[in-house]
Design an enzyme around this catalytic site. Structure first.
Site, PDB file in Angstrom:
ATOM      1  CE  LYS A  68      27.877  38.307  25.191  1.00  0.00           C
ATOM      2  NZ  LYS A  68      27.904  39.767  25.154  1.00  0.00           N
ATOM      3  CG  LEU A  99      37.072  22.755  32.505  1.00  0.00           C
ATOM      4  CD1 LEU A  99      37.776  21.524  31.940  1.00  0.00           C
ATOM      5  CD2 LEU A  99      35.786  22.345  33.201  1.00  0.00           C
ATOM      6  CB  CYS A 133      28.928  39.637  30.614  1.00  0.00           C
ATOM      7  SG  CYS A 133      29.574  40.997  29.614  1.00  0.00           S
ATOM      8  CE  LYS A 176      33.858  56.869  28.952  1.00  0.00           C
ATOM      9  NZ  LYS A 176      32.857  55.799  29.186  1.00  0.00           N
ATOM     10  CG  ASP A 180      29.736  58.614  26.793  1.00  0.00           C
ATOM     11  OD1 ASP A 180      29.123  59.151  27.724  1.00  0.00           O
ATOM     12  OD2 ASP A 180      30.105  57.426  26.818  1.00  0.00           O
TER      13      ASP A 180
END
Length: 440
Positions: free
Chosen positions: A202, A248, A258, A38, A33
């Site tokens: 995807k 549903l 996403c 972090k 990273d």
């Protein structure tokens, strides 16, 4: 295949889960990273992401010496067998995926990658990205492989270790098969194909789920107008094996990191290919309309929003996560404030800092003087609240359950009214009668 030397670039939901799980499968994994603080926290076993099982998996990987965290990808990539790109690909201008982070990593490590090291896109990238990366690399000896992730926030570790399928695509068949072998210990079917098809899988999957959610939200609205009950309707649909039970459940709309960006990106890809993807565009429009309908439903239930005090339960886009990226719950709460309501919100995983609302640390605080309480995220703890006590704290009596999460009878027994999605409204007058008792 023995132990592989793997570099994972990016330590967000996808990158950290991928790295920790691959280490759990026995590989030597270096996670990279750019955020030094972090990296230091992760190297000490501190995981900031709310993801069940992830912190334990990271700790085990660190203890076993199979998982490490560093700043900068270049040195680690120089001795890698595989490099996974797990960097952000956010929605860019016009809805297209922004690939600048991907391109930056390729530029950083392209010249040091060992020959036959697989460069793997794990992030969701548009169809054709593998070819674009090959052009940027300018190397025929480094295979580019598409290996999309199918991880749901809140169940990412379980999804990785018990996948429905593993999709790997490359124009170098042997490289695709080698990457598939990294998952050899997972009992899942492998789909090995070309890079473009793997990239499309995807988008096709996520956009189908988005359309399914928009569809069930529209059916719920019809149920309200026609006197049907969405729970009975979706139960009847779910027994059909061609449809299934998942996705549903109606709600305030779909969101997260996403579905919004992937639907817009595929529309852009379709436009570039000269195809008007009207079906997917309509699902996006329907999703926006759903949030407007929810706000109107709340306004009707409390007699108008201007000056109303509204208690909000849930701000995360789904239960089990602290993620508020494109959260329909946060969007609805913000819209309520924009319409003049005083919004008091609580979420077990989300703190304050949102304009137009007061975020508190106790769910009962949202009820004090409230004209109505709105459930916007499906946290299980909201089912267990003491609704009699909440009723005592409230000024009004409206409970708007946009997730159909609560037991309506428990709300009624507390002297309140209950209004869900696609279901008859329940009031004290009806006292458990399943017939419609007025519309908002």
């Amino acid at each position: 295949m023995g132990q592989a030397r793997i570099v994972v670039v990016g330590t967000g939901y996808v990158g950290l889960t991928t790295g920790a799980c691959l280490a759990g499968l026995g590989h030597r994994v270096t996670c990279v990273d750019v955020d030094e603080a972090k990296v230091a926290r992760l190297a000490a076993g501190q995981v900031d992401i709310l993801e069940p099982g992830l912190e334990e998996l990271v700790s085990r990987g660190l203890s076993a010496g199979r998982l490490s965290f560093v700043v900068g990808a270049r040195r680690a990539a120089a001795v890698a067998d595989a490099v996974f790109l797990c960097v952000p690909t956010p929605m860019g201008v016009g809805g297209a995926a922004d690939l600048r982070a991907v391109e930056a990593v390729v530029a950083e490590i392209g010249d040091v990658l060992p020959s036959r090291c697989a460069l793997i896109t794990k992030s969701t990238v548009p169809v054709g990205t593998a070819g674009r990366i090959r052009d940027l690399l300018g190397r025929d000896d480094v295979p580019v492989v598409a290996n999309p992730e199918f991880l749901r926030e809140g169940t990412a570790v379980a999804d990785f270790m018990s996948p429905d399928r593993i999709v790997v695509g490359s124009d170098d068949r042997s490289a695709a098969e080698w990457v598939a072998g990294l998952y050899r210990d997972l009992a899942a079917p492998n789909v090995i194909t070309d890079a473009a098809s793997a990239e499309m899988v995807k988008y096709a999957a996520n956009c189908f789920l988005a359309m399914k959610l928009s569809y069930v939200n529209a059916i719920a609205e019809l149920c309200e107008r026609l006197g049907a009950d969405i729970l009975a309707v979706t139960e009847g649909m779910g027994y059909d094996r061609r449809i299934g039970r998942s996705f549903l459940k109606p709600g305030p709309g779909w969101g997260g990191s996403c579905l919004p960006k992937d639907t817009h990106a595929l529309v852009q890809v379709a436009d570039a290919a000269g195809f008007d993807f009207t079906l997917l565009s309509a699902a996006i429009v329907e999703n926006i309309a759903q949030r407007d309908r929810i706000v109107a439903k709340i306004a009707g239930a409390v007699g108008g929003l201007a000056g109303a005090r509204i208690g909000v339960l849930g701000l995360a886009f789904k239960a089990g996560t602290s993620d508020v990226r494109d959260s329909p719950a946060l969007s609805v709460a913000s819209m309520l404030a924009a319409h003049g309501a005083e919004v008091i919100a609580y979420d077990p995983a989300v703190g304050g800092g949102f304009p137009g609302m007061n975020v508190v640390d106790d769910p009962y605080q949202v009820a004090k003087g409230a004209d109505g309480i709105v459930v916007l995220t499906e946290w299980d703890e909201f089912r267990k609240l003491d609704w009699t006590y909440l009723a005592e704290l409230m000024h009004g009596e409206a409970v708007i359950d946009t997730r159909n999460l609560l037991d309506p009878q428990a709300v009624l027994d507390a002297g309140l009214s209950w209004l869900g999605l696609g279901r008859p409204r329940r009031t004290r007058a009806s006292q458990g009668d399943l017939t419609t008792a007025g519309r908002p």
